[in-house]
Design a protein around this motif. Sequence first.
Motif, mmCIF file in Angstrom:
data_model
loop_
_atom_site.group_PDB
_atom_site.id
_atom_site.type_symbol
_atom_site.label_atom_id
_atom_site.label_comp_id
_atom_site.label_asym_id
_atom_site.label_seq_id
_atom_site.Cartn_x
_atom_site.Cartn_y
_atom_site.Cartn_z
ATOM 1 N N ARG A 37 0.913 -11.781 4.125
ATOM 2 C CA ARG A 37 2.164 -11.505 3.423
ATOM 3 C C ARG A 37 3.143 -12.611 3.751
ATOM 4 N NH1 ARG A 37 5.989 -9.699 6.877
ATOM 5 N NH2 ARG A 37 5.266 -8.730 8.799
ATOM 6 N N THR A 38 4.164 -12.714 2.940
ATOM 7 C CA THR A 38 5.192 -13.704 3.199
ATOM 8 C C THR A 38 6.219 -13.076 4.127
ATOM 9 O OG1 THR A 38 4.840 -14.574 0.988
ATOM 10 C CG2 THR A 38 6.869 -15.213 2.091
ATOM 11 N N PRO A 39 6.532 -13.746 5.245
ATOM 12 C CA PRO A 39 7.537 -13.155 6.147
ATOM 13 C C PRO A 39 8.886 -13.050 5.445
ATOM 14 C CG PRO A 39 6.989 -15.400 6.829
ATOM 15 C CD PRO A 39 6.071 -15.064 5.701
ATOM 16 N N SER A 40 9.694 -12.074 5.871
ATOM 17 C CA SER A 40 10.945 -11.826 5.151
ATOM 18 C C SER A 40 11.929 -12.985 5.293
ATOM 19 C CB SER A 40 11.583 -10.526 5.641
ATOM 20 O OG SER A 40 11.970 -10.649 6.995
ATOM 21 N N ASP A 41 11.842 -13.715 6.386
ATOM 22 C CA ASP A 41 12.771 -14.843 6.561
ATOM 23 C C ASP A 41 12.092 -16.124 6.054
ATOM 24 O OD1 ASP A 41 10.889 -14.669 8.495
ATOM 25 O OD2 ASP A 41 12.185 -15.265 10.148
ATOM 26 N N PRO A 83 -1.218 -8.442 11.872
ATOM 27 C CA PRO A 83 -2.058 -7.237 11.957
ATOM 28 C C PRO A 83 -1.336 -5.979 11.476
ATOM 29 C CG PRO A 83 -1.179 -7.752 14.116
ATOM 30 C CD PRO A 83 -0.701 -8.844 13.194
ATOM 31 N N THR A 84 -2.108 -4.959 11.131
ATOM 32 C CA THR A 84 -1.548 -3.648 10.816
ATOM 33 C C THR A 84 -1.058 -3.014 12.130
ATOM 34 O OG1 THR A 84 -3.724 -2.652 10.985
ATOM 35 C CG2 THR A 84 -3.026 -3.361 8.800
ATOM 36 N N PRO A 85 -0.194 -1.991 12.044
ATOM 37 C CA PRO A 85 0.497 -1.508 13.251
ATOM 38 C C PRO A 85 -0.390 -1.036 14.405
ATOM 39 C CG PRO A 85 1.625 -0.683 11.310
ATOM 40 C CD PRO A 85 0.368 -1.370 10.825
ATOM 41 N N ARG A 101 0.626 -17.198 22.123
ATOM 42 C CA ARG A 101 0.663 -17.036 20.661
ATOM 43 C C ARG A 101 1.736 -17.962 20.110
ATOM 44 N NH1 ARG A 101 0.528 -10.381 20.557
ATOM 45 N NH2 ARG A 101 -0.676 -10.178 22.468
ATOM 46 N N PRO A 134 4.139 -17.080 16.684
ATOM 47 C CA PRO A 134 5.047 -16.142 17.362
ATOM 48 C C PRO A 134 5.402 -14.923 16.516
ATOM 49 C CG PRO A 134 5.797 -18.404 17.661
ATOM 50 C CD PRO A 134 4.673 -18.456 16.664
ATOM 51 N N ARG A 135 5.234 -14.995 15.211
ATOM 52 C CA ARG A 135 5.517 -13.834 14.355
ATOM 53 C C ARG A 135 4.258 -13.027 14.076
ATOM 54 N NH1 ARG A 135 10.962 -15.952 11.559
ATOM 55 N NH2 ARG A 135 11.687 -16.640 13.596
ATOM 56 N N GLY A 136 3.168 -13.349 14.790
ATOM 57 C CA GLY A 136 1.966 -12.534 14.695
ATOM 58 C C GLY A 136 1.001 -12.945 13.606
ATOM 59 N N MET A 143 0.348 1.262 3.594
ATOM 60 C CA MET A 143 1.623 0.717 4.044
ATOM 61 C C MET A 143 2.028 -0.497 3.210
ATOM 62 S SD MET A 143 1.055 0.972 8.120
ATOM 63 C CE MET A 143 0.817 2.580 8.906
ATOM 64 N N VAL A 144 3.330 -0.610 3.009
ATOM 65 C CA VAL A 144 3.867 -1.701 2.198
ATOM 66 C C VAL A 144 3.369 -3.056 2.684
ATOM 67 C CG1 VAL A 144 5.982 -2.867 1.476
ATOM 68 C CG2 VAL A 144 5.940 -0.377 1.692
ATOM 69 N N ASP A 145 3.387 -3.269 3.998
ATOM 70 C CA ASP A 145 3.080 -4.602 4.511
ATOM 71 C C ASP A 145 1.585 -4.884 4.638
ATOM 72 O OD1 ASP A 145 5.632 -5.594 4.604
ATOM 73 O OD2 ASP A 145 6.023 -4.897 6.640
#
Lengths: 539, 539
Positions: free
Chosen positions: A336-340, A359-361, A377, A422-424, A210-212
């Motif tokens: 990874r760097t968050p998109s925002d 985490p992975t999905p 969290r 909060p973004r995991g 997966m990309v992420d």
Amino acid sequence: MHGLMQDRALSLAMLMDGIEGRFGHKSVVTTELHRTTVATYREVAQRVRKLAGVLDDLGVPRGARVASFGWNSQRHLELYMAVPCANRILHTVNHRLFADDVVYLINDAADDVVFVDRSIFEVVWPLLDRCPTVRHVVVADDGPAAPLPCDPRIHDYESLLASAAAVESFTVADERDAAALCYTSGTTGRPKGVLYDHRSVILHAMSLLMVDSFGICEADTVMPIVPMFHVNAWGLPYAALMSGANLVMPGPATAPDRLVATMATHHVTFAAAVPTIWQSAIPHLHRADLGALRRLVSGGGALPVSLSETYLEALGLPLTSSWGMTETSPLVCSARTPSDDAGLSERERLMGLTIPGPPTPLCGLRLIGDDGAEVPRDGRSSGELQVSGPTIAGAYFGSAATNSAFTDDGWLRTGDVATIDPRGFMRIVDRTKDLIKSGGEWISSVELENEIMAMAGIAEAAVVAAPSVEWGERPLACVVAHHGVDVTADDVRTHLRGRVAKWWIPEDVVFLDALPKTATGKFAKAVLRTSLTRSSEAR
Amino acid sequence: MHGLMQDRALSLAMLMDGIEGRFGHKSVVTTELHRTTVATYREVAQRVRKLAGVLDDLGVPRGARVASFGWNSQRHLELYMAVPCANRILHTVNHRLFADDVVYLINDAADDVVFVDRSIFEVVWPLLDRCPTVRHVVVADDGPAAPLPCDPRIHDYESLLASAAAVESFTVADERDAAALCYTSGTTGRPKGVLYDHRSVILHAMSLLMVDSFGICEADTVMPIVPMFHVNAWGLPYAALMSGANLVMPGPATAPDRLVATMATHHVTFAAAVPTIWQSAIPHLHRADLGALRRLVSGGGALPVSLSETYLEALGLPLTSSWGMTETSPLVCSARTPSDDAGLSERERLMGLTIPGPPTPLCGLRLIGDDGAEVPRDGRSSGELQVSGPTIAGAYFGSAATNSAFTDDGWLRTGDVATIDPRGFMRIVDRTKDLIKSGGEWISSVELENEIMAMAGIAEAAVVAAPSVEWGERPLACVVAHHGVDVTADDVRTHLRGRVAKWWIPEDVVFLDALPKTATGKFAKAVLRTSLTRSSEAR
């Protein structure tokens, strides 16, 4: 009401069609000490089918454990596929463990056959007299070496392969059938086995595509530097076979200069290793063209920001963190760097890539506080990290199996203390387990303490983790001698020699008049860590 | 021996933690005709829990079918999650089908409740008197519309949600439990249901997150233009929820100029639609800033090279092909450029992106020749394409279910004739089924023929697919009238009106003295296609 989709077991046998067909032209390179071998996936697949025939020829029963002692190589990859596809269980063993532990692991798993690289043979062979279940020892020649002993149990890998019939069809009827076994020393006491099933191996490999997470794809050339006896080499060989990425196997050529040269020569795009390896490779980075690299992953220990920064400066590519355990297949989180990320500075972005990340999905994370309740969290509150999912162990295998690592509702207690924002994004902040992680390997402080306290003249001993630039952590022994007894650090090290693995032996031994204690009389290790390890930080 | 990994069912309930937690800030935008709504995933998740409560309040039994007639919208997304997570089965229905077919589908599925968008209500409501199993009709207001009839069965979506209690915990114990139902008209005869299970939906969504398929990731803003009543909108809503990508739902605003404007306004990075939609959008491309786009996917029909090229010229981004069916979840193949593309010209690379391409890791492909033997994957030999895997249907649901689409060893017979090259790249070359694909929707030529031949004065009729730039294919009716009878094309079209869906009615009706026949007396459609459709190609 049940759905009406096809009933297809998730199994490693599903990968055969790809490596024989559409990825048949892709390659596996193995660098040995004095030569480099190359094989196409199609050739590997043919050898996998013959290797499965070897297992039949040797009379290895279905479900039996097949041990491997080997470097990262094409032959080890063949074992990774053939053993599970042929309905046996691959038990990868770390040959650098203390001899008694190796014997324990083989006996606990009741291994039927042992596959061993010629360059490791001398380490393993003397132990096998104490391993009554082992009926055969198959040796793979990985370079010039002395002749083998004359023993009917010993076979040559290539000779067996040459005379075996290829198994035409692999059938794994139940995806919950075990595929691989790896023991973890990541807990106190005897090593415990983690028994992966075909389902978990496939789901884990899918996650790596997966990309992420790692984003392994057909255009990649993947180099697993992490040993294949460590949690399926983080699943990278399976991810490469699934996606059709090329593989580069460093074999026994694991010296840092060789690793860097191999990455350059074979245009590696993706490599993964523990921080200690990345640290050791730094002096060699400038000598090679590493322009093909797109991603470097660090795992198996905390990734210092400065280390990642050194890579960013040298290669234009930071080291990125990931987190997992033997019990978790292993990948749970990858940086990874968050998109925002608009508000982030360059430095903040780099720092963000050195924490484990989201985490992975299919992995669930939660933090549990001392009161047993879930911790928010919020990126600040910490609690014990617990993990759930189909790629996470639900129980241990073997005689040392205990349930204490699993909650009543089936989650894995990781023994790490973490925060989750909060973004995991997960960050490890402490460890509840009494362990030292040195060069990606666990050292049990409790076992070291027991050995030291068994020494004549010693009253008390506590071992804590001291930070180390080279190894991540090293054991620091805090020792109290009996009154009037003269014991030196060398005495302690001499005592430990032969009792624990060589690399467990502490460089630093500090003598104290007394050890600080907690209210309940335990050694106050937190106090020791804070007061004693600061001076070691520049090490 | 079974592995010892955690026993966790792959289910849509696994996605709740992500959309409530780490992706809670990500958004779903819905463009309606006169307004645009935005909700965060956290808000959507709260509404999903309440919608599950609505199903309880309405007394919908576990396992019952819940029909949806709706545009692509946030509310439809809520149904996508709530219905399966609450252990019911979501039956998405294409409201553009012929009325009799809609009635048939509802009765065949025995739908208990119907959810319908206000703008579609007038189409659906008159049919429900013929659907005795439907106890409730829940209407979602999607813009100004006339008042609803006064009927105790009719409820307002938002009112029900407001009064419902949120369901705190979703449990899908068995991953083989059905999650969604979609009927396919991709075969002759009555529509047959494809019953997806939670397992297949999750595995399919995982596939969409892989680099070498669609590569959906957290940084994406995904716009499913393909309707949500078509094979779970190609799984894109679930992939977005799994990865944390933003979603943009075009709602009823499906006019080409609106679609392009929506993509620009909301910085869409990934969009997917049938070739007909992409064709219709061309005149509007230059009016919008589509710079955020990274990938445009075309599926549901052959992608002309010239169409992809137009996009490459206008946006610097080609349309890329993909292939699947209702029976295959749907994604099986997606176009990509192979990594060893050094020898390819720009033009060859573009052409490569307009064929379906290689399969995702869990899908098996094979080609079967007329003799029942497997055809070599040499890029030239063709055979019927057959597909296997855990995301592929193994049987049909409903009273029209037959086994003829499945082989004895459980593979799906696709009815397409294809080639596969040695690197796994699949190309459709013909169709064994007697069908026309118009604007991404199947038209049964056999049904059209039966209706035409039922007309007074008609002796014989054969309907073949004629190429159409706008629709991909359109039906061409070849008709033989009884001697001396005067029938016009208008007569044929008038006759068909009310008997088949409006968009099935052929623009072109050709009158012949006799139809060519095969040796066995069947209409020689291949001859008709070759001799008659060439003149339509510029259409």
